[in-house]
Design a protein around this motif. Structure first.
Motif, short mmCIF file in Angstrom:
data_model
loop_
_atom_site.label_atom_id
_atom_site.label_comp_id
_atom_site.label_asym_id
_atom_site.label_seq_id
_atom_site.Cartn_x
_atom_site.Cartn_y
_atom_site.Cartn_z
N ILE A 100 -6.64 -3.06 2.80
CA ILE A 100 -6.48 -2.87 1.35
C ILE A 100 -5.01 -2.98 0.94
O ILE A 100 -4.67 -3.59 -0.08
CB ILE A 100 -7.06 -1.50 0.93
CG1 ILE A 100 -8.59 -1.53 1.03
CG2 ILE A 100 -6.63 -1.13 -0.49
CD1 ILE A 100 -9.23 -0.17 0.86
N PHE A 101 -4.12 -2.40 1.75
CA PHE A 101 -2.71 -2.37 1.37
C PHE A 101 -1.92 -3.59 1.83
O PHE A 101 -0.82 -3.83 1.32
CB PHE A 101 -2.05 -1.09 1.90
CG PHE A 101 -2.46 0.14 1.15
CD1 PHE A 101 -2.01 0.35 -0.14
CD2 PHE A 101 -3.31 1.07 1.72
CE1 PHE A 101 -2.39 1.49 -0.85
CE2 PHE A 101 -3.69 2.20 1.03
CZ PHE A 101 -3.24 2.41 -0.27
N ASP A 102 -2.46 -4.34 2.75
CA ASP A 102 -1.72 -5.48 3.27
C ASP A 102 -1.49 -6.51 2.17
O ASP A 102 -2.41 -6.90 1.45
CB ASP A 102 -2.48 -6.12 4.44
CG ASP A 102 -1.56 -6.92 5.34
OD1 ASP A 102 -0.50 -6.38 5.72
OD2 ASP A 102 -1.90 -8.07 5.68
N GLY A 103 -0.25 -6.95 2.04
CA GLY A 103 0.09 -7.95 1.04
C GLY A 103 0.39 -7.40 -0.34
O GLY A 103 0.67 -8.17 -1.26
N THR A 104 0.34 -6.07 -0.50
CA THR A 104 0.60 -5.46 -1.82
C THR A 104 2.07 -5.13 -2.03
O THR A 104 2.45 -4.75 -3.14
CB THR A 104 -0.21 -4.16 -1.97
OG1 THR A 104 0.24 -3.20 -1.00
CG2 THR A 104 -1.71 -4.42 -1.80
N GLY A 105 2.87 -5.22 -0.97
CA GLY A 105 4.25 -4.79 -1.06
C GLY A 105 4.42 -3.31 -0.75
O GLY A 105 5.55 -2.81 -0.71
N ILE A 106 3.31 -2.62 -0.52
CA ILE A 106 3.35 -1.21 -0.11
C ILE A 106 3.27 -1.16 1.41
O ILE A 106 2.31 -1.64 2.00
CB ILE A 106 2.19 -0.41 -0.72
CG1 ILE A 106 2.16 -0.55 -2.24
CG2 ILE A 106 2.26 1.06 -0.31
CD1 ILE A 106 0.91 0.02 -2.89
N ARG A 107 4.26 -0.59 2.03
CA ARG A 107 4.25 -0.50 3.49
C ARG A 107 3.38 0.68 3.92
O ARG A 107 3.49 1.77 3.37
CB ARG A 107 5.67 -0.36 4.03
CG ARG A 107 6.53 -1.60 3.77
CD ARG A 107 7.92 -1.40 4.33
NE ARG A 107 8.73 -2.58 4.18
CZ ARG A 107 9.49 -2.87 3.12
NH1 ARG A 107 9.52 -2.00 2.11
NH2 ARG A 107 10.19 -3.97 3.07
N SER A 108 2.54 0.44 4.92
CA SER A 108 1.61 1.46 5.41
C SER A 108 2.15 2.11 6.68
O SER A 108 2.74 1.44 7.54
CB SER A 108 0.24 0.84 5.71
OG SER A 108 -0.30 0.25 4.55
N PHE A 109 1.91 3.40 6.80
CA PHE A 109 2.27 4.15 8.01
C PHE A 109 1.11 5.07 8.33
O PHE A 109 0.59 5.76 7.46
CB PHE A 109 3.54 4.96 7.77
CG PHE A 109 4.10 5.60 9.01
CD1 PHE A 109 5.02 4.93 9.80
CD2 PHE A 109 3.70 6.87 9.40
CE1 PHE A 109 5.54 5.51 10.95
CE2 PHE A 109 4.19 7.46 10.54
CZ PHE A 109 5.12 6.77 11.32
#
Length: 363
Positions: A100-109
């Motif tokens: 879901i978050f990949d490619g949104t500019g939001i880095r996931s941890f």
């Protein structure tokens, strides 16, 4: 009007280190769930000490809500999105959350529980298939299962809780079958049992971290395995549910005829250890969220944690003694306002060469 535009322009031109770092945390637990409430309080205290803006939303143990929250965050206008999002892989939700978050500019941890080995084989690790997944921090959950099982068995021997066959009979109430931290706690418990020739693991059940479910399961475990006098549990709520069943059935007294171990540092768990109702208690892993914020602070300010590894698994569990439980209650019993994580940042303390992530050092 001119002044407002000038200020906005200046803010946009500020270097990265001068802008407030924004982080969203999707909390998989319930607002009134002791463990996840402690996680929340410690993370907010850590974010304040680091000057971050932390946004938190609770999924209330509803797995579909986790996805709905994630999609809503990802769908925000670019200027309103957080810099980072902290996720957990409870019940195998991790791969879809990363997607879901990949490619949104939001880095996931990922914190607390990361991808399982089969999931990693399929989806890769951080910065591979999911480019915006930058890393993970996971407490070494096997420690919790191993340490509590060892201490519980030692208590059983000391109290001569053996059955007619000369063996100690152990019942296990675990969390769930798919969350990596649950799997690892169970494996730690099983490793301790394998090393103990005088212990028989009668049965392992899965209560889904629920007090009510654990009470129900313990009711029929008592009927099926009446010789079981040691009860290992994967969380405090499940331990209390099992104790409720024991008392309701009139089958014994916690800490006197049946002995329990558990995990977590809720007020009730610490008091139960001090009173003797719990024979063993491990905890401290709630602090993983605060430590994750330290790592993200450093990453945001130019110190990539990749030098220590993209997927960190660190010892965070402490086997509490009654004296340690007392110290913990004195320090954090009224909340985490005094928690200051700045001394553990590499950016703020250039002499720090390796992250030391445990709870004992905070006591």
């Amino acid at each position: 009007m001119f002044l407002r535009r000038w200020l906005l322009c200046c803010m946009c031109c500020l270097p990265l280190w001068a802008q407030a770092q924004t982080i969203a945390f999707i909390n998989p637990g319930k607002k009134d769930e002791p463990f996840w409430r402690t996680v929340s309080e410690s993370m907010h205290a850590a974010s304040r000490s680091l000057g971050m803006r932390l946004e938190e939303q609770f999924a209330e143990r509803q797995h579909l809500s986790v996805f709905n929250i994630a999609k809503a965050i990802a769908a925000r206008p670019a200027a309103e999105r957080p810099d980072y999002v902290i996720l957990t892989n409870d019940y195998g939700t991790g791969p879809e959350l990363l997607r879901i978050f990949d490619g949104t500019g939001i880095r996931s941890f990922m914190a607390f529980s990361t991808l399982t080995t089969p999931e990693r084989v399929q989806h890769g690790g951080p910065r591979e298939q999911f480019k915006d997944w930058i890393g993970s921090l996971e407490p070494r959950a096997q420690d919790a299962g191993y340490l509590t099982a060892q201490a519980l068995m030692a208590k059983g021997r000391a109290m001569r809780a053996h059955g007619p066959d000369g063996k100690l009979h152990l019942l296990a109430i675990a969390g769930d079958r798919s969350t990596n931290s649950s799997i690892q706690r169970n494996e730690g418990m099983q490793r301790a049992v394998r090393q103990a020739p005088d212990v028989v693991l009668e049965q392992t059940v899965y209560a889904g971290w629920s007090r009510a479910k654990a009470q129900e399961q313990m009711g029929w475990l008592l009927q099926r395995h009446p010789q079981g006098r040691l009860v290992w549990t994967g969380s405090d709520l499940m331990a209390f549910g099992a104790m409720d069943a024991l008392l309701a059935a009139g089958a014994g007294q916690p800490g006197r005829t049946v002995w329990f171990s558990s995990v977590n540092t809720s007020l009730q768990a610490l008091q139960s250890l001090r009173s003797g109702q719990l024979a063993a208690l491990a905890g401290g892993h709630f602090i993983a969220g605060a430590w994750a914020l330290v790592m993200l602070y450093d990453y945001h300010h130019g110190r990539d944690f990749a030098s220590e590894g993209l997927e960190l698994e660190r010892p965070m569990f402490t086997l509490f003694t009654p004296a340690m439980a007392h110290r913990y209650q004195q320090r954090f019993g009224q909340g985490f306002d005094r928690l200051d994580v700045r001394p553990y940042s590499k950016v703020l303390n250039p002499t720090v060469q390796r992250y030391q992530f445990g709870v004992a050092q905070l006591l």
